[in-house]
Scaffold this motif. Structure first.
Motif, PDB file in Angstrom:
ATOM      1  N   PRO A  35      29.653  35.653  51.215  1.00  0.00           N
ATOM      2  CA  PRO A  35      29.843  36.855  50.582  1.00  0.00           C
ATOM      3  C   PRO A  35      31.180  37.410  50.469  1.00  0.00           C
ATOM      4  O   PRO A  35      31.813  38.237  49.795  1.00  0.00           O
ATOM      5  CB  PRO A  35      28.747  37.784  50.885  1.00  0.00           C
ATOM      6  N   ALA A  36      31.906  36.965  51.669  1.00  0.00           N
ATOM      7  CA  ALA A  36      33.274  37.579  51.882  1.00  0.00           C
ATOM      8  C   ALA A  36      34.327  36.501  51.794  1.00  0.00           C
ATOM      9  O   ALA A  36      35.473  36.696  52.391  1.00  0.00           O
ATOM     10  CB  ALA A  36      33.282  38.078  53.352  1.00  0.00           C
ATOM     11  N   SER A  37      33.930  35.575  50.975  1.00  0.00           N
ATOM     12  CA  SER A  37      34.923  34.442  50.565  1.00  0.00           C
ATOM     13  C   SER A  37      36.175  35.001  49.934  1.00  0.00           C
ATOM     14  O   SER A  37      36.060  35.996  49.230  1.00  0.00           O
ATOM     15  CB  SER A  37      34.278  33.351  49.929  1.00  0.00           C
ATOM     16  N   PRO A  38      37.379  34.570  50.050  1.00  0.00           N
ATOM     17  CA  PRO A  38      38.470  34.850  49.363  1.00  0.00           C
ATOM     18  C   PRO A  38      38.242  34.909  47.777  1.00  0.00           C
ATOM     19  O   PRO A  38      38.722  35.921  47.309  1.00  0.00           O
ATOM     20  CB  PRO A  38      39.783  34.106  49.836  1.00  0.00           C
ATOM     21  N   ALA A  39      37.600  33.972  47.345  1.00  0.00           N
ATOM     22  CA  ALA A  39      37.334  33.984  45.632  1.00  0.00           C
ATOM     23  C   ALA A  39      36.414  35.426  45.621  1.00  0.00           C
ATOM     24  O   ALA A  39      36.886  35.919  44.572  1.00  0.00           O
ATOM     25  CB  ALA A  39      36.636  32.734  45.595  1.00  0.00           C
ATOM     26  N   ASP A  40      35.517  35.753  46.298  1.00  0.00           N
ATOM     27  CA  ASP A  40      34.563  36.807  45.849  1.00  0.00           C
ATOM     28  C   ASP A  40      35.604  38.042  46.148  1.00  0.00           C
ATOM     29  O   ASP A  40      35.334  39.117  45.402  1.00  0.00           O
ATOM     30  CB  ASP A  40      33.304  36.850  46.635  1.00  0.00           C
ATOM     31  N   THR A  41      36.438  38.187  47.200  1.00  0.00           N
ATOM     32  CA  THR A  41      37.053  39.364  47.477  1.00  0.00           C
ATOM     33  C   THR A  41      38.112  39.478  46.379  1.00  0.00           C
ATOM     34  O   THR A  41      38.240  40.721  45.918  1.00  0.00           O
ATOM     35  CB  THR A  41      37.863  39.048  48.848  1.00  0.00           C
ATOM     36  N   LEU A  42      38.496  38.357  45.841  1.00  0.00           N
ATOM     37  CA  LEU A  42      39.867  38.586  44.771  1.00  0.00           C
ATOM     38  C   LEU A  42      38.838  39.150  43.394  1.00  0.00           C
ATOM     39  O   LEU A  42      39.391  39.916  42.800  1.00  0.00           O
ATOM     40  CB  LEU A  42      40.385  37.301  44.561  1.00  0.00           C
ATOM     41  N   ARG A  43      37.670  38.442  43.187  1.00  0.00           N
ATOM     42  CA  ARG A  43      36.987  39.109  41.888  1.00  0.00           C
ATOM     43  C   ARG A  43      36.745  40.609  42.186  1.00  0.00           C
ATOM     44  O   ARG A  43      36.746  41.268  41.044  1.00  0.00           O
ATOM     45  CB  ARG A  43      35.578  38.205  41.835  1.00  0.00           C
ATOM     46  N   ALA A  44      36.297  40.927  43.199  1.00  0.00           N
ATOM     47  CA  ALA A  44      35.960  42.419  43.496  1.00  0.00           C
ATOM     48  C   ALA A  44      37.335  43.272  43.361  1.00  0.00           C
ATOM     49  O   ALA A  44      37.153  44.266  42.510  1.00  0.00           O
ATOM     50  CB  ALA A  44      35.452  42.475  44.802  1.00  0.00           C
ATOM     51  N   ALA A  45      38.036  42.753  43.777  1.00  0.00           N
ATOM     52  CA  ALA A  45      39.451  43.394  43.597  1.00  0.00           C
ATOM     53  C   ALA A  45      40.031  43.604  42.251  1.00  0.00           C
ATOM     54  O   ALA A  45      40.552  44.804  41.820  1.00  0.00           O
ATOM     55  CB  ALA A  45      40.689  42.969  44.521  1.00  0.00           C
TER      56      ALA A  45
END
Length: 338
Positions: free
Chosen positions: A10-20
């Motif tokens: 859930p905290a992968s860079p890919a998911d973090t970027l999508r959320a940002a």
């Protein structure tokens, strides 16, 4: 292009970027964002001098990041996946310099490809892009300490020694002389166990820029790790075809507004070269077109280790290899690892 990957957390860079990126355009009217994107597209299709940044202010940069970062991220991540597959077991870049990185899509792609923190520097001439890139990176623990440095991208470019230099969607914006200077600077900066990855749009002229960069890297003593399974001359006859690949990108509401249509995804076409100082572990061949699946057989267009183009027909008689061929994708190594 599919590379062996660890399932996303859930905290992968890919998911973090999508959320940002999802919240990036809050407060900016959709029509204003769409107009900014349309102007940027027109600018990128023209010719741009290296001393005139396309991204002028935060509104431009926000529109660019929301519209382009997902596609650039997926294309660079695909290229990095091929590099990771060709590198010796356990290899990971200890540091990265991203040349012309803008808002930093390539540093997010590196963070998503290799675990752990590393020194990261993003060089770009557009201060608004660097400022927003720094802001976005603050949401990712691996990127919080990244340096965002204003730099002219051209003949005067200097790059500190690093394990990985990324140059993505930059060469088109440069003059021919500056393109050569940037590739040469990237080659000179790569450490003895380092690599250079160059990514451009998957168009005929983008491929030509990649081929030129590839030649210069080979002349500088590098090995081609991907996509080519060899460091010989490209077997494609100039003007007849071009080597490119495809990465699937989820479409946002901004994408749908600018481009029309209702599909939830689009395919980003890109060309690339990943070159290494070390000897890579190259596959026997790479699939250069979408596999053609027919009744009882799969046709694979291949670039082969001998430096030639070929086609392989895999039928049901091949058993497990036939099943692998049906699951194979454009850009994959062939045959698959045991």
């Amino acid at each position: 292009m599919n590379a062996p990957r660890t399932p996303y957390s859930p905290a992968s860079p890919a998911d973090t970027l999508r959320a940002a990126l999802a919240g990036l355009l809050d407060g900016l009217p959709p029509t204003q964002a769409a107009r900014a994107v349309e102007r940027l597209i027109a600018s990128y299709r023209g010719s741009t001098p290296t001393d005139a940044p396309i991204l002028r202010d935060r509104a431009d940069v926000a529109a660019y990041a929301a519209y382009r970062m997902p596609a650039t991220f997926e294309a660079v991540r695909s290229a990095l996946g091929a590099l990771a597959a060709a590198a010796p077991e356990g290899w990971a870049p200890g540091s990265q310099v991203d040349v012309g990185g803008g808002t930093g899509a390539a540093v997010w792609a590196v963070a998503d490809t290799w675990a752990g923190k590393r020194p990261v520097t993003v060089l770009d001439w557009a201060e608004p892009a660097l400022a927003l890139g720094r802001e976005l990176a603050g949401s990712c623990d691996r990127l919080k300490s990244a340096r965002w440095q204003r730099s002219r991208i051209g003949a005067a470019l200097t790059i500190e020694s690093t394990d990985l230099v990324t140059v993505s969607y930059v060469l088109k914006e440069l003059t021919a002389d500056d393109r050569r200077s940037v590739v040469d600077a990237a080659a000179a900066a790569a450490s003895p166990d380092g690599a250079v990855v160059v990514v451009e749009p998957g168009t005929p002229d983008g491929y030509e820029r990649i081929i030129e960069a590839r030649r210069r890297l080979i002349d500088a003593g590098f090995h081609v790790a991907a996509p080519c399974p060899h460091s010989a001359a490209c077997p494609i006859e100039p003007g007849t075809d071009w080597c490119h690949f495809s990465a699937r990108v989820s479409r946002s509401s901004l994408h749908r507004q600018v481009k029309g249509g209702s599909l939830a995804y689009e395919d980003e076409k890109f060309s690339y070269v990943a070159a290494t100082r070390f000897a890579p572990e190259r596959p026997a061949a790479r699939i250069t077109r979408r596999p053609q699946i027919r009744k009882g057989q799969v046709l694979l267009d291949l670039c082969e280790a001998e430096g030639a183009l070929g086609r392989e027909t895999v039928t049901k008689r091949h058993g497990p290899l036939y099943r692998a061929a049906r699951d194979a994708d454009w850009g994959d190594a062939w045959p698959p690892a045991p």
